[in-house]
Write a protein that holds these residues in place. Structure first.
Motif, short mmCIF file in Angstrom:
data_model
loop_
_atom_site.label_atom_id
_atom_site.label_comp_id
_atom_site.label_asym_id
_atom_site.label_seq_id
_atom_site.Cartn_x
_atom_site.Cartn_y
_atom_site.Cartn_z
N LYS A 103 6.95 37.54 3.86
CA LYS A 103 6.13 36.64 4.00
C LYS A 103 6.19 35.79 5.31
N ALA A 118 -3.03 29.36 4.39
CA ALA A 118 -2.28 27.93 4.51
C ALA A 118 -1.29 27.36 5.40
N LYS A 143 7.60 30.03 -1.52
CA LYS A 143 7.95 31.51 -1.63
C LYS A 143 9.08 31.99 -1.28
N ILE A 155 5.17 27.48 -8.00
CA ILE A 155 4.00 26.63 -7.66
C ILE A 155 4.56 25.07 -8.48
N GLU A 184 4.09 26.33 1.93
CA GLU A 184 3.05 26.28 2.17
C GLU A 184 2.12 25.10 1.66
N GLU A 185 1.14 24.95 2.19
CA GLU A 185 0.05 24.12 1.67
C GLU A 185 -0.55 24.58 0.27
N MET A 187 -3.69 25.81 -1.51
CA MET A 187 -5.10 26.12 -1.36
C MET A 187 -5.91 25.87 -2.47
N GLU A 191 -9.89 32.88 -6.65
CA GLU A 191 -8.93 34.13 -6.00
C GLU A 191 -9.81 35.38 -6.00
N MET A 272 -7.89 33.60 -1.22
CA MET A 272 -8.48 32.28 -1.82
C MET A 272 -9.84 31.93 -1.18
N ILE A 281 -4.12 34.39 0.99
CA ILE A 281 -2.85 34.21 0.24
C ILE A 281 -1.70 34.92 0.72
N GLU A 282 -1.89 36.16 0.55
CA GLU A 282 -0.87 37.17 0.87
C GLU A 282 -1.28 38.46 0.88
#
Ligand code: AMP
Ligand code: GLY
Length: 423
Positions: A103, A118, A143, A155, A184-185, A187, A191, A272, A281-282
Motif C-alpha cells: 500500500k 486519500a 492499513k 477504521i 490515511e485520511e 474519505m 464505494e 470512493m 481507495i486501493e
C-alpha cells in the motif's frame, strides 16, 4: 487450446465456467481447483501459492495460456517465471503486482502521478503514527502495508483506539505485513469496484461492480473478503466511468509503463465516489471475489481472446467487450464464524439442477468432497449463488430463491445484498 487456471475459489470457478464457453478452449486444468471446477476440467492437487510446484506443473502441461486468479502467486513472481519460459500468462509481474502487494508503494505512486486518493503517511513507529494521527480528524484509517487477505485495514472511531491499533499492528498483528503502516485520511462517499484490462500499453475498461464487505446485514460486523456483489452500479454512470478512466486508470497504466513495470492483467480499483469525484481507495491486481462472479455472468463476449491479448500485448486489436443490460447479483454463503474461526467439513447439499438454467449459477469456493464423495465445506466462503435477471430486484430475488434450495445448516449469508439499491 489448453488453459491452466491457478486458484480454487469462487472467482476461479466463475473464470473457469466462462473460459470453457470459449470455442478456443478444449481443456481446462485447475491448480488446485475445487469440486465445481472439477466438473469443467481436470484439477491437480498443487497449492495455488507454491510457485516452484506451479512452475513444474506449467512446464509439464505446456498450456496455451495460464490464468492466475489470486494475488499471492502474482506477488511471488509466478507470472515473471512463466514469461521467462515463454508460457503465455494473464497476470502482472511481481513488480507491477506491488500495486496490491504494498500500500505504501501505491500511495507513493499515486503521489508521483497525481492520482486522486486519500492524504496519507507511511509510518514505521508508534510515535510517527501518533504524530500523523494528530493531524487528522476521526474516523482514522490504518492499513498494514503488505498483503493481509483483505483484513489489514482498521477504521478507528477515536484517537485512543487509533493509537492502540497502530501499536498492535506495528508489533506484528498482521505479521511482517504490518511492520510498515499507511495511515490515511478517511474519505466520505459511496464505494465501487471498477475493473480494466491492460497489456501494459492499451487499456480496456470493463464495468463496475458493488461489493458488500461487512459480514452481517446493514453493514454490521467485521470486514470480510466480500459477502455479495451486484452490477450495474448506478453511481458509476458513463460520466463517472470516464472520469475514473481519465483521472485514475489511464495515469496508472502509463505511469507503470513509464517507470519500467508495465501492468499486464486486470486492474481492480477500489473507488470512493465523493463530492470531489472519484478517488482511489486501493488497487488489486486480480479479479475481485465475488465481483468476478458478477462480471463473468454479465460478459457476453468470449473472455479468452481478452485474456490472451493482455498476455501477448495485442489488446489494441480487440473490440470492447459486450455486456448484457441484465442485472446480476451474487450472494455468498459462508461457514458460521467467518471471517473469524469456523468449522470445516460441514455437510452441504446443492439442488440437482439450478432453478433457471444458465441465468443461475452456484459457483463453488471453499468446498471439497469427503471420502464418500459427498460435498462438504472446506473454507470460510463456501458458495457464491449468482443470478442474472432483467432488473436488480429480480436478480436479487432469484439468488435468494436459489439459496432456499440449498441445504447448508452450518452456513450463513447476508439477506440484504443489493436491497438498498433495488427496492
Ligand atoms: P481496502 O482493503 O484498502 O480496500 O480497505 C477496506 C475497506 O476499508 C474499504 O472498502 C473501505 O470501506 C474502507 N476504507 C479504506 N480506506 C479508506 C479511506 N481512506 N476512507 C474511508 N474508508 C476507507
Ligand atoms: N471483494 C474484494 C476483493 O476481492 O478484494
Amino acid at each position: 487450446m489448453k488453459v491452466l487456471l491457478i486458484g480454487g475459489g469462487g472467482r476461479e470457478h466463475a473464470l473457469g465456467w466462462k473460459i470453457m464457453q470459449s470455442p478456443l478452449v478444449d481443456e481446462l486444468v485447475s491448480a488446485p481447483g475445487n469440486p465445481g471446477l472439477a466438473k469443467l476440467g481436470r484439477c491437480v492437487p498443487v497449492d495455488g501459492e507454491d510457485v516452484p510446484a506451479l512452475m513444474a506443473l506449467a512446464e509439464k502441461e505446456r498450456p496455451g495460456l495460464v490464468v492466475i486468479g489470486p494475488e499471492v502467486p502474482l506477488a511471488a513472481g509466478l507470472a515473471d517465471q512463466l514469461r521467462a519460459q515463454n508460457i503465455a500468462v494473464f497476470g502482472p509481474s511481481a513488480k507491477a503486482a506491488q500495486l496490491e502487494g504494498s500500500k505504501a508503494f501505491t500511495k507513493e505512486f499515486c503521489a508521483r502521478h497525481a492520482i486522486p486518493t486519500a492524504a496519507y503517511k507511511v509510518v514505521k513507529t508508534p510515535e510517527e503514527a501518533e504524530a500523523f494521527l494528530q493531524t487528522l480528524t476521526a474516523p482514522y484509517v490504518l492499513k498494514a502495508d503488505g498483503l493481509a487477505a483483505g483484513k489489514g485495514v482498521v477504521i478507528a472511531d477515536t484517537m485512543a483506539e487509533a493509537v492502540l491499533a497502530a501499536r498492535d499492528m506495528l508489533s506484528g498483528q498482521f505479521g511482517t505485513a504490518s511492520q510498515t503502516l499507511v495511515i490515511e485520511e478517511f474519505m466520505h462517499g459511496v464505494e465501487a469496484s471498477f475493473f480494466a484490462l491492460s497489456d501494459g500499453k492499451t487499456v480496456m475498461p470493463l464495468i463496475a461492480v458493488q461489493d458488500h464487505k461487512r459480514a452481517f446485514d446493514r453493514d454490521q460486523g467485521p470486514n470480510t473478503g466480500g459477502m455479495g456483489a451486484f452490477s450495474p452500479v448506478t453511481h458509476m454512470d458513463a460520466v463517472m466511468t470516464k472520469r475514473v478512466m481519465d483521472e485514475i486508470i489511464m495515469p496508472t497504466v502509463s505511469g507503470m509503463q513509464a517507470e519500467g513495470h508495465p501492468f499486464c492483467g486486470i486492474l481492480f480499483a477500489g473507488l470512493m465516489i465523493g463530492p470531489t469525484g472519484p478517488r482511489l481507495i486501493e488497487y488489486n491486481v486480480r479479479f475481485g471475489d465475488p465481483e468476478c462472479q458478477v462480471l463473468m455472468m454479465r460478459l457476453q463476449s468470449d473472455l479468452v481472446p481478452l485474456l490472451l491479448a493482455c498476455a501477448t500485448g495485442d489488446l489494441d486489436a480487440l473490440a470492447p467487450p459486450v455486456w448484457t443490460d441484465a442485472a446480476c447479483a451474487t450472494v455468498i454463503m459462508a461457514a458460521k464464524g467467518y471471517p473469524g474461526a469456523y468449522e470445516k467439513n460441514l455437510p452441504l447439499t446443492l439442488p440437482a439442477e439450478t432453478g433457471q438454467g444458465r441465468n443461475i449459477q452456484i459457483f463453488q469456493a471453499g468446498t471439497a468432497l469427503d471420502e464418500a464423495g459427498h460435498l462438504v465445506s472446506a473454507g470460510g466462503r463456501v458458495l457464491a449463488v449468482t443470478a442474472l435477471a432483467p432488473t436488480l430486484k429480480e436478480a436479487v430475488g432469484a439468488a435468494y430463491q436459489e439459496i432456499d434450495r440449498i441445504d447448508f445448516a452450518g452456513g450463513f449469508y447476508r439477506r440484504d445484498i443489493g436491497i438498498k439499491v433495488s427496492s
